[in-house]
Scaffold this motif. Structure first.
Motif, PDB file in Angstrom:
ATOM      1  N   ILE A 254     -25.068 -27.801 120.753  1.00  0.00           N
ATOM      2  CA  ILE A 254     -26.308 -27.380 121.404  1.00  0.00           C
ATOM      3  C   ILE A 254     -27.194 -26.786 120.318  1.00  0.00           C
ATOM      4  O   ILE A 254     -26.764 -25.901 119.580  1.00  0.00           O
ATOM      5  CB  ILE A 254     -26.051 -26.309 122.480  1.00  0.00           C
ATOM      6  N   PHE A 255     -28.390 -27.266 120.234  1.00  0.00           N
ATOM      7  CA  PHE A 255     -29.342 -26.727 119.265  1.00  0.00           C
ATOM      8  C   PHE A 255     -30.201 -25.692 119.972  1.00  0.00           C
ATOM      9  O   PHE A 255     -30.860 -25.984 120.966  1.00  0.00           O
ATOM     10  CB  PHE A 255     -30.213 -27.866 118.719  1.00  0.00           C
ATOM     11  N   LYS A 256     -30.161 -24.437 119.461  1.00  0.00           N
ATOM     12  CA  LYS A 256     -30.929 -23.376 120.101  1.00  0.00           C
ATOM     13  C   LYS A 256     -31.899 -22.772 119.078  1.00  0.00           C
ATOM     14  O   LYS A 256     -31.506 -22.515 117.937  1.00  0.00           O
ATOM     15  CB  LYS A 256     -30.010 -22.275 120.632  1.00  0.00           C
ATOM     16  N   ALA A 257     -33.125 -22.561 119.544  1.00  0.00           N
ATOM     17  CA  ALA A 257     -34.134 -22.006 118.646  1.00  0.00           C
ATOM     18  C   ALA A 257     -33.781 -20.564 118.278  1.00  0.00           C
ATOM     19  O   ALA A 257     -34.081 -20.100 117.177  1.00  0.00           O
ATOM     20  CB  ALA A 257     -35.517 -22.071 119.282  1.00  0.00           C
ATOM     21  N   ASN A 258     -33.176 -19.822 119.208  1.00  0.00           N
ATOM     22  CA  ASN A 258     -32.635 -18.507 118.880  1.00  0.00           C
ATOM     23  C   ASN A 258     -31.404 -18.251 119.741  1.00  0.00           C
ATOM     24  O   ASN A 258     -31.001 -19.124 120.521  1.00  0.00           O
ATOM     25  CB  ASN A 258     -33.704 -17.415 119.048  1.00  0.00           C
ATOM     26  N   ARG A 259     -30.806 -17.039 119.653  1.00  0.00           N
ATOM     27  CA  ARG A 259     -29.472 -16.876 120.237  1.00  0.00           C
ATOM     28  C   ARG A 259     -29.469 -16.812 121.759  1.00  0.00           C
ATOM     29  O   ARG A 259     -28.415 -16.968 122.374  1.00  0.00           O
ATOM     30  CB  ARG A 259     -28.773 -15.642 119.640  1.00  0.00           C
ATOM     31  N   ILE A 260     -30.619 -16.572 122.390  1.00  0.00           N
ATOM     32  CA  ILE A 260     -30.603 -16.363 123.827  1.00  0.00           C
ATOM     33  C   ILE A 260     -31.160 -17.538 124.634  1.00  0.00           C
ATOM     34  O   ILE A 260     -30.662 -17.832 125.718  1.00  0.00           O
ATOM     35  CB  ILE A 260     -31.361 -15.059 124.177  1.00  0.00           C
ATOM     36  N   VAL A 261     -32.118 -18.246 124.084  1.00  0.00           N
ATOM     37  CA  VAL A 261     -32.742 -19.327 124.872  1.00  0.00           C
ATOM     38  C   VAL A 261     -31.745 -20.452 125.117  1.00  0.00           C
ATOM     39  O   VAL A 261     -30.845 -20.674 124.315  1.00  0.00           O
ATOM     40  CB  VAL A 261     -33.976 -19.927 124.143  1.00  0.00           C
ATOM     41  N   PRO A 262     -31.938 -21.177 126.263  1.00  0.00           N
ATOM     42  CA  PRO A 262     -31.111 -22.361 126.483  1.00  0.00           C
ATOM     43  C   PRO A 262     -31.460 -23.414 125.440  1.00  0.00           C
ATOM     44  O   PRO A 262     -32.606 -23.496 124.998  1.00  0.00           O
ATOM     45  CB  PRO A 262     -31.514 -22.844 127.879  1.00  0.00           C
ATOM     46  N   GLY A 263     -30.496 -24.223 125.025  1.00  0.00           N
ATOM     47  CA  GLY A 263     -30.753 -25.132 123.907  1.00  0.00           C
ATOM     48  C   GLY A 263     -30.834 -26.588 124.304  1.00  0.00           C
ATOM     49  O   GLY A 263     -30.750 -26.941 125.481  1.00  0.00           O
ATOM     50  N   ASP A 264     -31.018 -27.438 123.282  1.00  0.00           N
ATOM     51  CA  ASP A 264     -31.038 -28.895 123.457  1.00  0.00           C
ATOM     52  C   ASP A 264     -29.663 -29.451 123.177  1.00  0.00           C
ATOM     53  O   ASP A 264     -29.093 -29.182 122.122  1.00  0.00           O
ATOM     54  CB  ASP A 264     -31.952 -29.562 122.414  1.00  0.00           C
ATOM     55  N   PRO A 265     -29.139 -30.300 124.071  1.00  0.00           N
ATOM     56  CA  PRO A 265     -27.871 -30.949 123.768  1.00  0.00           C
ATOM     57  C   PRO A 265     -28.035 -32.043 122.707  1.00  0.00           C
ATOM     58  O   PRO A 265     -29.059 -32.722 122.670  1.00  0.00           O
ATOM     59  CB  PRO A 265     -27.453 -31.539 125.110  1.00  0.00           C
ATOM     60  N   ARG A 266     -27.048 -32.173 121.850  1.00  0.00           N
ATOM     61  CA  ARG A 266     -27.045 -33.250 120.847  1.00  0.00           C
ATOM     62  C   ARG A 266     -25.686 -33.949 120.883  1.00  0.00           C
ATOM     63  O   ARG A 266     -24.651 -33.285 120.819  1.00  0.00           O
ATOM     64  CB  ARG A 266     -27.254 -32.687 119.431  1.00  0.00           C
ATOM     65  N   ALA A 267     -25.698 -35.272 120.941  1.00  0.00           N
ATOM     66  CA  ALA A 267     -24.447 -36.026 120.863  1.00  0.00           C
ATOM     67  C   ALA A 267     -24.003 -36.125 119.400  1.00  0.00           C
ATOM     68  O   ALA A 267     -24.756 -35.724 118.501  1.00  0.00           O
ATOM     69  CB  ALA A 267     -24.627 -37.412 121.452  1.00  0.00           C
ATOM     70  N   VAL A 268     -22.809 -36.644 119.168  1.00  0.00           N
ATOM     71  CA  VAL A 268     -22.268 -36.692 117.805  1.00  0.00           C
ATOM     72  C   VAL A 268     -23.217 -37.441 116.878  1.00  0.00           C
ATOM     73  O   VAL A 268     -23.518 -36.996 115.766  1.00  0.00           O
ATOM     74  CB  VAL A 268     -20.885 -37.372 117.792  1.00  0.00           C
ATOM     75  N   LEU A 269     -23.691 -38.606 117.361  1.00  0.00           N
ATOM     76  CA  LEU A 269     -24.528 -39.447 116.502  1.00  0.00           C
ATOM     77  C   LEU A 269     -25.875 -38.790 116.205  1.00  0.00           C
ATOM     78  O   LEU A 269     -26.488 -39.043 115.171  1.00  0.00           O
ATOM     79  CB  LEU A 269     -24.740 -40.817 117.149  1.00  0.00           C
ATOM     80  N   GLU A 270     -26.338 -37.936 117.131  1.00  0.00           N
ATOM     81  CA  GLU A 270     -27.597 -37.241 116.890  1.00  0.00           C
ATOM     82  C   GLU A 270     -27.394 -36.023 115.992  1.00  0.00           C
ATOM     83  O   GLU A 270     -28.310 -35.587 115.310  1.00  0.00           O
ATOM     84  CB  GLU A 270     -28.201 -36.752 118.210  1.00  0.00           C
ATOM     85  N   ALA A 271     -26.183 -35.460 116.043  1.00  0.00           N
ATOM     86  CA  ALA A 271     -25.945 -34.209 115.333  1.00  0.00           C
ATOM     87  C   ALA A 271     -25.582 -34.426 113.879  1.00  0.00           C
ATOM     88  O   ALA A 271     -25.744 -33.529 113.059  1.00  0.00           O
ATOM     89  CB  ALA A 271     -24.825 -33.425 116.030  1.00  0.00           C
ATOM     90  N   LEU A 272     -25.062 -35.617 113.564  1.00  0.00           N
ATOM     91  CA  LEU A 272     -24.549 -35.854 112.223  1.00  0.00           C
ATOM     92  C   LEU A 272     -25.185 -37.102 111.624  1.00  0.00           C
ATOM     93  O   LEU A 272     -25.594 -37.997 112.363  1.00  0.00           O
ATOM     94  CB  LEU A 272     -23.033 -36.086 112.288  1.00  0.00           C
ATOM     95  N   PRO A 273     -25.234 -37.176 110.287  1.00  0.00           N
ATOM     96  CA  PRO A 273     -25.601 -38.442 109.639  1.00  0.00           C
ATOM     97  C   PRO A 273     -24.626 -39.528 110.077  1.00  0.00           C
ATOM     98  O   PRO A 273     -23.499 -39.236 110.501  1.00  0.00           O
ATOM     99  CB  PRO A 273     -25.455 -38.149 108.146  1.00  0.00           C
ATOM    100  N   LEU A 274     -25.053 -40.779 109.973  1.00  0.00           N
ATOM    101  CA  LEU A 274     -24.297 -41.886 110.553  1.00  0.00           C
ATOM    102  C   LEU A 274     -22.852 -41.961 110.050  1.00  0.00           C
ATOM    103  O   LEU A 274     -21.907 -42.042 110.825  1.00  0.00           O
ATOM    104  CB  LEU A 274     -25.010 -43.205 110.254  1.00  0.00           C
ATOM    105  N   GLN A 275     -22.695 -41.866 108.714  1.00  0.00           N
ATOM    106  CA  GLN A 275     -21.353 -42.085 108.159  1.00  0.00           C
ATOM    107  C   GLN A 275     -20.323 -41.054 108.637  1.00  0.00           C
ATOM    108  O   GLN A 275     -19.282 -41.427 109.181  1.00  0.00           O
ATOM    109  CB  GLN A 275     -21.431 -42.121 106.640  1.00  0.00           C
ATOM    110  N   PRO A 276     -20.610 -39.750 108.472  1.00  0.00           N
ATOM    111  CA  PRO A 276     -19.625 -38.781 108.987  1.00  0.00           C
ATOM    112  C   PRO A 276     -19.449 -38.889 110.499  1.00  0.00           C
ATOM    113  O   PRO A 276     -18.332 -38.707 111.003  1.00  0.00           O
ATOM    114  CB  PRO A 276     -20.203 -37.421 108.594  1.00  0.00           C
ATOM    115  N   ALA A 277     -20.507 -39.198 111.233  1.00  0.00           N
ATOM    116  CA  ALA A 277     -20.382 -39.320 112.688  1.00  0.00           C
ATOM    117  C   ALA A 277     -19.410 -40.433 113.032  1.00  0.00           C
ATOM    118  O   ALA A 277     -18.526 -40.268 113.882  1.00  0.00           O
ATOM    119  CB  ALA A 277     -21.748 -39.594 113.309  1.00  0.00           C
TER     120      ALA A 277
END
Lengths: 311, 387
Positions: free
Chosen positions: B31-54
Motif C-alpha cells: 500500500i502506498f501512503k502519502a503519510n502514516r495516517i491517510v488511506p493508501g493506494d494498493p499496488r500489485a507486485v508488477l506495479e510495485a517492482l521493476p519487471l525483472q525482480p517482480a
C-alpha cells in the motif's frame, strides 16, 4: 524365621485378615494361596508394614517389626509385585540399584551387585543395563523386578502375585528360575498367588486362606491327603488330587533297587510325568537315571500308583 | 532421485497454493501512503517492482506452489517454500526501496493484504514440510534459532528499513526495547510466581483428593473472568492498599501499573499448572509408586525421585500453555498502564496508525510462537519413558 502372632486387619466392620498366626521357617518358600478377597495380599503386606495391622505382631528373627520405622524395615525386605512396578524413567541398572542406593552402598559395590544380578537373571549386562523398562519384554521386565527386589541381599523376599501378568510359557520359566534362585541364595520367600498349581510347584509350605483366615498351613502333600476343611479340598481340586500328589515326588526319590528294560527316565521327572511316560509306552517299569547317567534304581507303574494313594 | 521426483496430488498444498496465487493476482502487495495516517493506494507486485525482480518473485512463489501441490519429497517442498518465502520478503523490501521517493520521510510503504496472505501461505508450507521431516526436539530448536538469526540479521542490516513498520520502529526504537523487556518480565515473572504456588498446590490436590474439586473449581472460576474485567476488579483494592499501607506504595503497588497486571496474570497462570500437575501425578503408574513404597522409599523420596520426574513432561506442557497465554494477555495489560508491547497496539488504534499496531502485534506473535516451539521441544526431550 518370620512369626505372625494373631495378626488382624479390620477396615470398619470388615475383617480382611482375622487372627492369623503362623511361623515361616527360614530358607523355605511359603505360598499363601486363596481366592480374591481372601486377605492374602493384605496378610503379605502386613509383613513389611505396607499395611499396618489392627492388632497382633510380626516378628522377624525374634524382633518386633513395629519397633523400627517402616521405611527402614522395608529396605531389609525384598518386595516384588505383579506387573513388576519398574520405574519407567530409570534404566534397568538404575532400577536394580534402588535399594542399595537408599542404603548408601559404595558406588562400586552397587555396580558389581547390579552386574551379578543381571547375569543371574540371564540378562547380558552390557546389553541390558542401560535399557529402559519399556524396551524389555514382559518376561524380562518381571526378571528385573525380582532382581531389584533382591538387590540389597535381603534375607526375606515377599512376592505379591509376581507371575500374574505373564503368559503360561513364560510363567513356567519364571517359576523354574525362582526355584533356581532359591537354591542359589536360600532367601526366605513368601509368595501370594491365587493359582493352586503355582502353589504346588513352588511351595515348601502352603497356607490356604479364605475370608481372612488361614484354613490350613501345611506341606503340599498334607493339603491333598488331609485337607483340614472342605474349602481346602475344593481349592486343591478333588478330581486330579492323586495326580497332584504324584507330581510332588520325583522319580529319583521313589526309585527302588532293581533294573528294567527300555529307555530310562530322568530322576528329576515327577512321578506324574513318569507314570504318564510308562502308560504312553505301554511298559510296566523303567530304569531311573540321574543327570550323570548313573542308574538310581527302577520304578514300576504299581510302585507309582502306591505313592498316589492317600495314607 | 526417484524419491525426490515422486508425484502425488496434495490437498493441503493445493489449498495453500490457491491462497498464494489468489493473493498474487487479486490482492494488493503493498500500500502506498502519502503519510502514516491517510488511506493508501494498493499496488500489485508488477506495479510495485521493476519487471525483472517482480517476475523473479512471482516465479519463486509459483515453483513453491507447484511443489506443494504435486511433489511428495519433503526436502523439495521445504526448499521451494523457503525460497518462495525469502523471495516474497525480499520483494516487499525492494518495493519499499523503489516506491519511496528519495529522501522522503513522510511517504509510507506498507505491506498489503496480498503480502500477508503470501507470507502466511508460504510459512504454512514451510512448517508443513518441516513437520513431514519429523525433526527431533534439538533440530526444531536449531531451526527456530536459524530463522530468528536470519530475521535479526536482515532487520539489523536494514533490509526492511523503507517499510512502514520499520519506520515506526525507527521512531520508537528506545521505547520498543523497554516495552519488549517489560512484556517479557510480565509474562515470565507472573509465571515464575505462579509456579511457586501452583506446584505445591498441585501436589496437595493429588495427595488429598477431597481438596481437588474445590481448588480446581475456584481456579476455573478465575479463568472465566475476562482479562479486562480482572484488571478492573484489581484496581480498587490495590489502590486502597497503597493508600492505607505506605510500605505497599513504596514497593510500587498501585491501582494501575505493574502490580495489578502481575497479580492478574499470576491468577490466570495457576489453573493450567495446577491442573497439569495433578494430571501428571495421576499418570504415574500406581505399581511404580507401590513398588517404591515397598522398597522403603519415604513419601518425600517417592515424590521427588519417582512421581515428579514422571509428571514433569505433563507439568511443562502446562507451563507451555501458561507462557503462550501470558505473552498474549500481557498485551491487554497495557490498558492499565503496565506497559509491554500492547502499548504500541493501543497507541496505534488510537491514532488509526495500523503500522504502529503491527509494531506491537508482530513481535508478540513471534514471541508466542518461539515459546511454544521451545517448550514443546523441552517436553519431548524430557519424556524418557516413551519410545
Amino acid at each position: 524365621m518370620i512369626k505372625l502372632e494373631n495378626l488382624s486387619k479390620h477396615y470398619g466392620a470388615a475383617r480382611v485378615v482375622d487372627g492369623v498366626s503362623m511361623t515361616i521357617e527360614p530358607h523355605t518358600i511359603t505360598v499363601i494361596v486363596g481366592t480374591s478377597g481372601s486377605g492374602k495380599s493384605t496378610l503379605l503386606r502386613m509383613i513389611n508394614r505396607l499395611v499396618e495391622p489392627t492388632s497382633g505382631r510380626v516378628l522377624i528373627d525374634g524382633h518386633d517389626t513395629a519397633a523400627e520405622p517402616a521405611h527402614l524395615l522395608r529396605r531389609r525386605i525384598g518386595y516384588a509385585i505383579q506387573g513388576h512396578g519398574l520405574f519407567p524413567h530409570r534404566t534397568v541398572a538404575e532400577n536394580i540399584a534402588t535399594v542399595p542406593q537408599l542404603l548408601h552402598w559404595e558406588p562400586k559395590r552397587i555396580q558389581a551387585r547390579v552386574r551379578e544380578l543381571l547375569e543371574v537373571f540371564q540378562l547380558e549386562p552390557d546389553t541390558y543395563a542401560h535399557k529402559f523398562p519399556h524396551q524389555l519384554s514382559g518376561g524380562q521386565q518381571q526378571r528385573v523386578g525380582v532382581a531389584r527386589a533382591l538387590a540389597a541381599e535381603p534375607n526375606v523376599l515377599l512376592m505379591d502375585e509376581p507371575f500374574g501378568a505373564l503368559d503360561p510359557i513364560i510363567r513356567a520359566k519364571a517359576q523354574e528360575d525362582l526355584l533356581d534362585l532359591h537354591r542359589r541364595y536360600g532367601t526366605t520367600i513368601v509368595l501370594v498367588t491365587h493359582d493352586m498349581d503355582e502353589a504346588f510347584r513352588l511351595g515348601n509350605r502352603i497356607a490356604v486362606m479364605s475370608q481372612g483366615r488361614v484354613l490350613q498351613y501345611d506341606r503340599p502333600a498334607m493339603l491333598l491327603t488331609r485337607p483340614a476343611d472342605p474349602f481346602v479340598a475344593r481349592m486343591t481340586g478333588s478330581a486330579d488330587r492323586a495326580l497332584k500328589l504324584l507330581s510332588l515326588t520325583t522319580a529319583g526319590e521313589a526309585a527302588v533297587p532293581g533294573s528294567a528294560d527300555g529307555a530310562p527316565i530322568s530322576a528329576s521327572a515327577s512321578l506324574r510325568e513318569a507314570l504318564s511316560e510308562l502308560v504312553w509306552r505301554g511298559s510296566e517299569s523303567a530304569l531311573i537315571i540321574d543327570e550323570q547317567g548313573k542308574a538310581r534304581g527302577c520304578l514300576s507303574v504299581e510302585a507309582i500308583l502306591a505313592h498316589g494313594r492317600s495314607h | 532421485m526417484s524419491a525426490l521426483t515422486k508425484v502425488q496430488f496434495d490437498r493441503l498444498g493445493a489449498l495453500l497454493g490457491c491462497f498464494a496465487v489468489a493473493a498474487l493476482i487479486f490482492l494488493p502487495f503493498v500500500i502506498f501512503k502519502a503519510n502514516r495516517i491517510v488511506p493508501g493506494d494498493p499496488r500489485a507486485v508488477l506495479e510495485a517492482l521493476p519487471l525483472q525482480p517482480a517476475l523473479m518473485a512471482i516465479g519463486a512463489v509459483s515453483i513453491a506452489v507447484l511443489a506443494a501441490t504435486f511433489f511428495v519429497s519433503p526436502y523439495l517442498r521445504l526448499g521451494t517454500a523457503l525460497l518462495g518465502l525469502i523471495a516474497v520478503c525480499l520483494a516487499v523490501a525492494a518495493a519499499g526501496n523503489s516506491l519511496t521517493p528519495a529522501g522522503s520521510k513522510v511517504v509510507r510503504i506498507a505491506p498489503g493484504s496480498g503480502f500477508w496472505l503470501l507470507l502466511c501461505s508460504l510459512a504454512l508450507m514451510v512448517t508443513d514440510a518441516i513437520t513431514r521431516l519429523r525433526p527431533g526436539p534439538l533440530m526444531r530448536v536449531l531451526l527456530l534459532l536459524a530463522f530468528a538469526a536470519v530475521a535479526m540479521v536482515s532487520l539489523a542490516h536494514g533490509t526492511f528499513d523503507h517499510l512502514s513498520i520499520m519506520r515506526e520502529y525507527a521512531v520508537n526504537a528506545v521505547r520498543f526495547a523497554h516495552e519488549l523487556g517489560q512484556h517479557l518480565w510480565l509474562a515470565v515473572g507472573s509465571l515464575g510466581a505462579a509456579l511457586l504456588v501452583a506446584l505445591p498446590l498441585g501436589v496437595l490436590c493429588h495427595r488429598i483428593p477431597r481438596l481437588r474439586g474445590g481448588i480446581l473449581g475456584s481456579l476455573n472460576l478465575i479463568q472465566t473472568i475476562p482479562a479486562i474485567a480482572l484488571f478492573g476488579i484489581l484496581m480498587a483494592p490495590l489502590a486502597a492498599l497503597a493508600a492505607a499501607v505506605p510500605l505497599a506504595a513504596a514497593l510500587g503497588i498501585r491501582g494501575i501499573g505493574t502490580a495489578p497486571a502481575l497479580i492478574a496474570l499470576f491468577l490466570y497462570s495457576l489453573l493450567p499448572v495446577v491442573a497439569n500437575t495433578v494430571l501428571g501425578l495421576q499418570r504415574v503408574s500406581p505399581a511404580a509408586v507401590e513398588a517404591a513404597r515397598g522398597m522403603g522409599m519415604t513419601r518425600g523420596q517417592i515424590l521427588a525421585t519417582i512421581e515428579l520426574p514422571l509428571a514433569v513432561p505433563v507439568i511443562v506442557t502446562g507451563i507451555r500453555i501458561v507462557l503462550v497465554q501470558n505473552i498474549g494477555l500481557v498485551a491487554i495489560a497495557a490498558l492499565i498502564g503496565a506497559g509491554g508491547l500492547g502499548t504500541f497496539i493501543f497507541q496505534g488504534i488510537g491514532q488509526t496508525a495500523i503500522d504502529l499496531v503491527l509494531l506491537g502485534a508482530l513481535p508478540i506473535v513471534a514471541l508466542a510462537f518461539s515459546a511454544a516451539v521451545l517448550l514443546d521441544a523441552l517436553v519431548e526431550s524430557m519424556d524418557r519413558t516413551r519410545p
